[in-house]
Design a protein around this motif. Sequence first.
Motif, mmCIF file in Angstrom:
data_model
loop_
_atom_site.group_PDB
_atom_site.id
_atom_site.type_symbol
_atom_site.label_atom_id
_atom_site.label_comp_id
_atom_site.label_asym_id
_atom_site.label_seq_id
_atom_site.Cartn_x
_atom_site.Cartn_y
_atom_site.Cartn_z
ATOM 1 N N GLY A 1 0.808 -1.221 0.000
ATOM 2 C CA GLY A 1 0.000 0.000 0.000
ATOM 3 C C GLY A 1 0.838 1.265 0.000
ATOM 4 O O GLY A 1 1.966 1.307 0.501
ATOM 5 N N ASN B 1 -2.484 -3.982 4.217
ATOM 6 C CA ASN B 1 -3.926 -3.758 4.097
ATOM 7 C C ASN B 1 -4.542 -3.542 5.477
ATOM 8 O O ASN B 1 -4.101 -4.114 6.479
ATOM 9 N N ILE C 1 -7.133 0.437 2.895
ATOM 10 C CA ILE C 1 -6.227 -0.145 1.896
ATOM 11 C C ILE C 1 -6.511 -1.649 1.808
ATOM 12 O O ILE C 1 -6.452 -2.358 2.826
ATOM 13 N N HIS D 1 -7.635 -1.343 -3.530
ATOM 14 C CA HIS D 1 -7.232 0.063 -3.301
ATOM 15 C C HIS D 1 -5.850 0.051 -2.624
ATOM 16 O O HIS D 1 -5.737 0.184 -1.403
ATOM 17 N N GLN D 2 -4.824 -0.121 -3.427
ATOM 18 C CA GLN D 2 -3.465 -0.169 -2.897
ATOM 19 C C GLN D 2 -2.823 1.227 -2.809
ATOM 20 O O GLN D 2 -1.919 1.440 -2.005
ATOM 21 N N THR D 3 -3.283 2.154 -3.613
ATOM 22 C CA THR D 3 -2.723 3.517 -3.617
ATOM 23 C C THR D 3 -3.813 4.524 -3.265
ATOM 24 O O THR D 3 -4.863 4.545 -3.919
#
Length: 395
Positions: free
Chosen positions: A27, A76, A98, A102-104
């Motif tokens: 993330g 995460n 995260i 939705h990593q960024t």
Amino acid sequence: MKILLVTGLLFCLSTFVNAQTRLAGKGKIYGVVVDSLSKAPLDYATISVFLKGEKKPLTGSTTNISGKFEITGIANGNLTVVAEFIGYNILTLDDILIDKDHQTIDLKTIALSKKQTTLKAVSITVQGKLVENKIDKIIFNAERDLTSQTGVATDVLKKVPQVSVDVNGNVELAGSSSIRFLIDGKPSSAFGSNISDVLQSIPASQIKSIEVITNPGARYDAQGLGGIINIILKKSNARGINGNLSLSAGTRMDNGSFNFNARRGTFGFNAFVSGNVRTSAKTLTVLDRTSGDTSGINKVLLHQVGKNNFRRNGYQTGAGFDWTYKETHNFSGAFSFNNFGNNGAGLLQQTISNYNNGNLNSITTIRNDNKNNFRFHNADASLNYKNTSLEHIVV
């Protein structure tokens, strides 16, 4: 027993691996921190990342000179981001999620507002002027001048504008020696004698201020056409008992003073004694003079030798009180005694030799011895009453 030990080690290893898995991830969170009003970037602002509900941060970073930051390697989870900067309010962003989809996370612009501080009270202290120019007079505040706390009144007068004092202690105001001296606005009988000696007997530590009136009004008599010098002495209202001792010595003048003050309730008492001595000063003179007639036959040789010793001393002492009765009735009184003088002794010897054609005809020797002694003393006393309630009556 060995089975339990192995089981425990495996459990700890599993917990550590899970924790590292949570702390390390793919993330990324980034953004920029600015001032909420000027929109200027804030460099070195602190960004902290927490797991929701935890008090210990997982990771963090600081902003660069452009106010930007970027935090990577975040696992995460449901996160809380806290932005801080000195002098600004803390901003908390909750529920930053995260996960694999939705990593960024782009936090875009984080605007911090400045802390508002309200002062309860502000005290402004202004140092009073050393010299005040009034419409009708000039005031020199001697008590505000550290260099005017030693010596005598003559030393303080040397610092007053338009006042000059010569080496003998003679005072002139704007070039005029026709001066009227007052103490606390009242004439003193001591000033009827040698003024320079009187000024030498007043210690500088007792002087609050000196007022110089160059154009006296009609309420002053003709004495002092050149102006008026009013010496204002200090009045102490300190509670309890206090005193001070001052001594100074020099090649020409030695001074000393002691002041005592006591106050209890509405009654106050003060006393002082001061003195000064001008050490004996010796003056030597030698003169040789040759004179003759136009023929050059007769000549007269004058040889003169002289010496003179001078010494001056004086002291001043006094006491005073003030008492306030029922807040409106004020009684005060003072007594002072001054004693000062000077003495001198000297001689002058002359030898007159008469020559004719180079031959000594006669020798005459003349010797003059002189002595002088001056002594003056005086006493001043005053008793005053003041009703402050009368000051509030409007006619």
